[in-house]
Write a protein that holds these residues in place. Structure first.
Motif, PDB file in Angstrom:
ATOM      1  N   MET A 197       0.838  -1.187   0.000  1.00 24.15           N
ATOM      2  CA  MET A 197       0.000   0.000   0.000  1.00 24.15           C
ATOM      3  C   MET A 197       0.885   1.254   0.000  1.00 24.15           C
ATOM      4  SD  MET A 197      -2.936   1.096   2.708  1.00 24.15           S
ATOM      5  CE  MET A 197      -2.050   2.106   3.864  1.00 24.15           C
ATOM      6  N   ARG A 198       0.590   2.150  -0.891  1.00 30.13           N
ATOM      7  CA  ARG A 198       1.345   3.392  -0.988  1.00 30.13           C
ATOM      8  C   ARG A 198       0.880   4.364   0.104  1.00 30.13           C
ATOM      9  NH1 ARG A 198       3.183   6.277  -6.349  1.00 30.13           N
ATOM     10  NH2 ARG A 198       4.521   4.503  -6.175  1.00 30.13           N
ATOM     11  N   LEU A 199       1.839   5.038   0.716  1.00 29.93           N
ATOM     12  CA  LEU A 199       1.521   6.019   1.750  1.00 29.93           C
ATOM     13  C   LEU A 199       0.874   7.251   1.121  1.00 29.93           C
ATOM     14  CD1 LEU A 199       4.850   5.876   3.771  1.00 29.93           C
ATOM     15  CD2 LEU A 199       2.679   4.815   4.370  1.00 29.93           C
ATOM     16  N   ARG A 201       6.580  13.584  -9.206  1.00 28.09           N
ATOM     17  CA  ARG A 201       7.601  12.553  -9.377  1.00 28.09           C
ATOM     18  C   ARG A 201       8.317  12.288  -8.055  1.00 28.09           C
ATOM     19  NH1 ARG A 201      12.776  11.753  -9.606  1.00 28.09           N
ATOM     20  NH2 ARG A 201      13.257  13.928  -9.201  1.00 28.09           N
ATOM     21  N   ILE A 202       8.710  13.359  -7.376  1.00 25.90           N
ATOM     22  CA  ILE A 202       9.456  13.180  -6.137  1.00 25.90           C
ATOM     23  C   ILE A 202       8.553  12.614  -5.040  1.00 25.90           C
ATOM     24  CG2 ILE A 202       9.261  15.454  -5.022  1.00 25.90           C
ATOM     25  CD1 ILE A 202      12.527  13.563  -5.513  1.00 25.90           C
ATOM     26  N   GLU A 203       7.256  12.967  -5.056  1.00 24.36           N
ATOM     27  CA  GLU A 203       6.314  12.376  -4.103  1.00 24.36           C
ATOM     28  C   GLU A 203       6.260  10.858  -4.271  1.00 24.36           C
ATOM     29  OE1 GLU A 203       2.420  14.017  -4.594  1.00 24.36           O
ATOM     30  OE2 GLU A 203       2.952  15.936  -3.681  1.00 24.36           O
ATOM     31  N   ARG A 204       6.216  10.386  -5.515  1.00 20.59           N
ATOM     32  CA  ARG A 204       6.180   8.942  -5.773  1.00 20.59           C
ATOM     33  C   ARG A 204       7.432   8.265  -5.226  1.00 20.59           C
ATOM     34  NH1 ARG A 204       4.166  10.920 -10.585  1.00 20.59           N
ATOM     35  NH2 ARG A 204       6.152  10.583 -11.677  1.00 20.59           N
ATOM     36  N   HIS A 205       8.573   8.892  -5.449  1.00 17.49           N
ATOM     37  CA  HIS A 205       9.828   8.317  -4.952  1.00 17.49           C
ATOM     38  C   HIS A 205       9.842   8.269  -3.424  1.00 17.49           C
ATOM     39  CE1 HIS A 205      12.666   8.502  -8.595  1.00 17.49           C
ATOM     40  NE2 HIS A 205      11.422   8.441  -9.020  1.00 17.49           N
ATOM     41  N   VAL A 206       9.385   9.331  -2.806  1.00 19.30           N
ATOM     42  CA  VAL A 206       9.355   9.381  -1.340  1.00 19.30           C
ATOM     43  C   VAL A 206       8.422   8.304  -0.795  1.00 19.30           C
ATOM     44  CG1 VAL A 206       8.555  10.781   0.610  1.00 19.30           C
ATOM     45  CG2 VAL A 206      10.062  11.779  -1.111  1.00 19.30           C
ATOM     46  N   CYS A 207       7.285   8.109  -1.440  1.00 18.62           N
ATOM     47  CA  CYS A 207       6.346   7.084  -0.985  1.00 18.62           C
ATOM     48  C   CYS A 207       6.922   5.686  -1.139  1.00 18.62           C
ATOM     49  CB  CYS A 207       5.030   7.190  -1.754  1.00 18.62           C
ATOM     50  SG  CYS A 207       4.041   8.601  -1.255  1.00 18.62           S
ATOM     51  N   ASP A 208       7.660   5.475  -2.210  1.00 16.90           N
ATOM     52  CA  ASP A 208       8.254   4.158  -2.459  1.00 16.90           C
ATOM     53  C   ASP A 208       9.409   3.848  -1.505  1.00 16.90           C
ATOM     54  OD1 ASP A 208       6.485   3.668  -4.506  1.00 16.90           O
ATOM     55  OD2 ASP A 208       7.887   4.269  -6.093  1.00 16.90           O
TER      56      ASP A 208
END
Length: 81
Positions: free
Chosen positions: A1-3, A39-46
């Motif tokens: 689950m993604r944050l 883009r950076i939000e996706r990386h941080v969540c991952d």
């Protein structure tokens, strides 16, 4: 689950102001800025622990194309910017 990514009011306001400023500079640049934020939000969540620890528990993810960093902290079920 993604944050989930949640912005505090001040951070949200700063993103909006920067977007408007970039868009005034050149049409489409504000959208490019928002794309980079996403883009950076996706990386941080991952991988929230991947980015530089500035002052525990705050981390900073640097944007590529723009002179901004996303300062955040990881909670159990969300990322707070």
């Amino acid at each position: 689950m993604r944050l989930a990514v949640v912005y505090r009011h001040a951070a949200s306001r700063e993103v909006v102001e920067a977007t408007l400023r970039y868009e005034r500079e050149r049409r489409g640049l504000g959208g490019a800025f928002l794309d980079e934020i996403a883009r950076i939000e996706r990386h941080v969540c991952d991988a929230p622990g991947l980015y530089q620890l500035v002052e525990a528990p705050i981390r900073r993810a640097t944007l590529r194309r723009f002179p901004f960093g996303l300062f955040y902290l990881e909670e159990l079920d969300r990322i707070v910017v």
